[in-house]
Design a protein around this motif. Structure first.
Motif, mmCIF file in Angstrom:
data_model
loop_
_atom_site.group_PDB
_atom_site.id
_atom_site.type_symbol
_atom_site.label_atom_id
_atom_site.label_comp_id
_atom_site.label_asym_id
_atom_site.label_seq_id
_atom_site.Cartn_x
_atom_site.Cartn_y
_atom_site.Cartn_z
ATOM 1 N N ASN A 144 -22.685 -57.526 10.196
ATOM 2 C CA ASN A 144 -23.980 -57.869 9.613
ATOM 3 C C ASN A 144 -25.171 -57.614 10.544
ATOM 4 O O ASN A 144 -26.178 -58.296 10.468
ATOM 5 N N GLY B 32 -25.876 -54.151 11.150
ATOM 6 C CA GLY B 32 -26.182 -52.736 10.909
ATOM 7 C C GLY B 32 -25.188 -51.761 11.525
ATOM 8 O O GLY B 32 -25.303 -50.557 11.318
ATOM 9 N N SER C 188 -23.091 -49.802 8.791
ATOM 10 C CA SER C 188 -23.908 -48.765 8.143
ATOM 11 C C SER C 188 -24.062 -47.564 9.077
ATOM 12 O O SER C 188 -23.978 -46.408 8.643
ATOM 13 N N ASN D 158 -14.051 -57.873 -2.024
ATOM 14 C CA ASN D 158 -14.776 -57.525 -0.797
ATOM 15 C C ASN D 158 -16.209 -57.063 -1.124
ATOM 16 O O ASN D 158 -16.584 -55.898 -0.957
ATOM 17 N N LYS E 227 -24.596 -48.735 -1.296
ATOM 18 C CA LYS E 227 -25.831 -48.359 -0.594
ATOM 19 C C LYS E 227 -25.800 -46.875 -0.193
ATOM 20 O O LYS E 227 -26.816 -46.208 -0.157
HETATM 21 C C1 LIG Z 1 -17.489 -53.912 5.748
HETATM 22 C C2 LIG Z 1 -17.961 -53.902 7.212
HETATM 23 C C3 LIG Z 1 -17.349 -52.692 7.909
HETATM 24 C C4 LIG Z 1 -19.478 -53.750 7.203
HETATM 25 O O1 LIG Z 1 -19.934 -53.684 8.545
HETATM 26 P P1 LIG Z 1 -21.251 -54.453 9.013
HETATM 27 O O2 LIG Z 1 -21.561 -53.984 10.385
HETATM 28 O O3 LIG Z 1 -21.080 -55.888 8.800
HETATM 29 O O4 LIG Z 1 -22.292 -53.850 7.976
HETATM 30 P P2 LIG Z 1 -23.881 -53.813 8.063
HETATM 31 O O5 LIG Z 1 -24.408 -54.868 8.978
HETATM 32 O O6 LIG Z 1 -24.270 -52.396 8.312
HETATM 33 O O7 LIG Z 1 -24.256 -54.233 6.603
HETATM 34 C C5 LIG Z 1 -24.013 -53.318 5.640
HETATM 35 C C6 LIG Z 1 -24.331 -53.786 4.252
HETATM 36 O O8 LIG Z 1 -23.364 -54.707 3.833
HETATM 37 C C7 LIG Z 1 -23.948 -55.431 2.797
HETATM 38 N N1 LIG Z 1 -23.859 -56.824 3.128
HETATM 39 C C8 LIG Z 1 -23.872 -57.412 4.341
HETATM 40 N N2 LIG Z 1 -23.723 -58.744 4.227
HETATM 41 C C9 LIG Z 1 -23.627 -58.980 2.903
HETATM 42 C C10 LIG Z 1 -23.433 -60.146 2.126
HETATM 43 N N3 LIG Z 1 -23.321 -61.346 2.699
HETATM 44 N N4 LIG Z 1 -23.315 -60.007 0.773
HETATM 45 C C11 LIG Z 1 -23.412 -58.792 0.187
HETATM 46 N N5 LIG Z 1 -23.581 -57.650 0.889
HETATM 47 C C12 LIG Z 1 -23.696 -57.760 2.214
HETATM 48 C C13 LIG Z 1 -25.374 -54.986 2.648
HETATM 49 O O9 LIG Z 1 -25.415 -53.907 1.720
HETATM 50 C C14 LIG Z 1 -25.645 -54.467 4.021
HETATM 51 O O10 LIG Z 1 -26.649 -53.522 4.033
HETATM 52 P P3 LIG Z 1 -28.192 -53.995 4.196
HETATM 53 O O11 LIG Z 1 -28.234 -54.920 5.370
HETATM 54 O O12 LIG Z 1 -28.903 -52.717 4.407
HETATM 55 O O13 LIG Z 1 -28.530 -54.687 2.912
HETATM 56 C C15 LIG Z 1 -17.612 -55.203 7.950
HETATM 57 O O14 LIG Z 1 -18.156 -56.288 7.236
HETATM 58 C C16 LIG Z 1 -16.128 -55.425 8.138
HETATM 59 O O15 LIG Z 1 -15.530 -54.932 9.084
HETATM 60 N N6 LIG Z 1 -15.486 -56.176 7.231
HETATM 61 C C17 LIG Z 1 -14.070 -56.496 7.339
HETATM 62 C C18 LIG Z 1 -13.207 -55.274 7.156
HETATM 63 C C19 LIG Z 1 -13.511 -54.588 5.848
HETATM 64 O O16 LIG Z 1 -13.667 -55.224 4.826
HETATM 65 N N7 LIG Z 1 -13.570 -53.244 5.914
HETATM 66 C C20 LIG Z 1 -13.800 -52.430 4.740
HETATM 67 C C21 LIG Z 1 -12.503 -52.180 4.074
HETATM 68 S S1 LIG Z 1 -12.701 -51.203 2.595
#
Ligand SMILES: CC(C)(COP(=O)(O)OP(=O)(O)OC[C@H]1O[C@@H](n2cnc3c(N)ncnc32)[C@H](O)[C@@H]1OP(=O)(O)O)[C@@H](O)C(=O)NCCC(=O)NCCS
Length: 153
Positions: free
Chosen positions: A83, A85, A88, A115, A124
């Protein structure tokens, strides 16, 4: 912050991170080892604290039956760093790399139905969700969506 290719010296760190984040759905060490040897892209995101520290990675492989399609089979950011960035940033980087090759038409991936964070992230970046649900996709028995990004549209 740097994005680099994963190599065999990273195996233990990658496996630990994978288990920490995906728990019962984590890829095995064996599978990770094979994916390090053979992949389309296996990239790590490192930050430079006192030492280099892997905070996330993404694995892309070629689809067997569709050589112009690639599949993001694994993607994570360490929980402490989520969360902010980084996800992304890494996803954007890999999409650009794939686009620049000009040989890939479609990027696909599967994501667990619950998820929401990952689904929102993929949307996005213009991934579209296929309405068909892939049943029993994960070890846990949970279902998945198939999401697709058409490179040329
Ligand atoms: C999915 C994952 C890779 C995203 O990485 P991250 O570094 O947290 O992502 P970012 O900080 O770039 O946030 C990306 C987007 O997620 C979404 N997001 C973040 N928190 C959110 C929330 N609480 N609810 C909904 N969307 C959310 C938003 O679209 C956000 O983009 P924005 O900030 O421009 O609006 C990470 O959460 C993760 O590792 N999760 C566990 C493993 C997993 O689920 N992997 C994907 C398997 S398909």
């Amino acid at each position: 912050m740097e994005i680099k290719d994963v190599d065999s010296r990273d195996l233990k760190k990658i496996v630990n991170l994978e288990q920490k984040i995906f728990k019962e759905n984590a890829f095995s060490e064996d599978l990770m080892e094979r994916l390090i040897e053979k992949n389309f892209f296996f990239l790590k995101l490192e930050i430079n604290k006192l030492k280099k520290h892997i905070i996330g990675f993404i694995i892309v492989i070629k689809e067997k039956d569709r050589k112009d399609n690639v599949n993001i089979v694994n993607f994570l950011i360490d929980s402490k760093f989520q969360n902010r960035g980084y996800g992304s940033y890494l996803l954007q980087h890999v999409i650009e790399k794939i686009k620049n090759l000009k040989i890939i038409k479609k990027i696909i991936l599967n994501v667990q139905l619950s998820n929401t964070i990952a689904i929102t992230l993929y949307e996005k970046f213009n991934f579209k969700r296929n309405p068909l649900i892939v049943e029993n996709y994960y070890h846990s028995g949970k279902d998945a969506y198939l999401m697709e990004l058409n490179i040329y549209s």
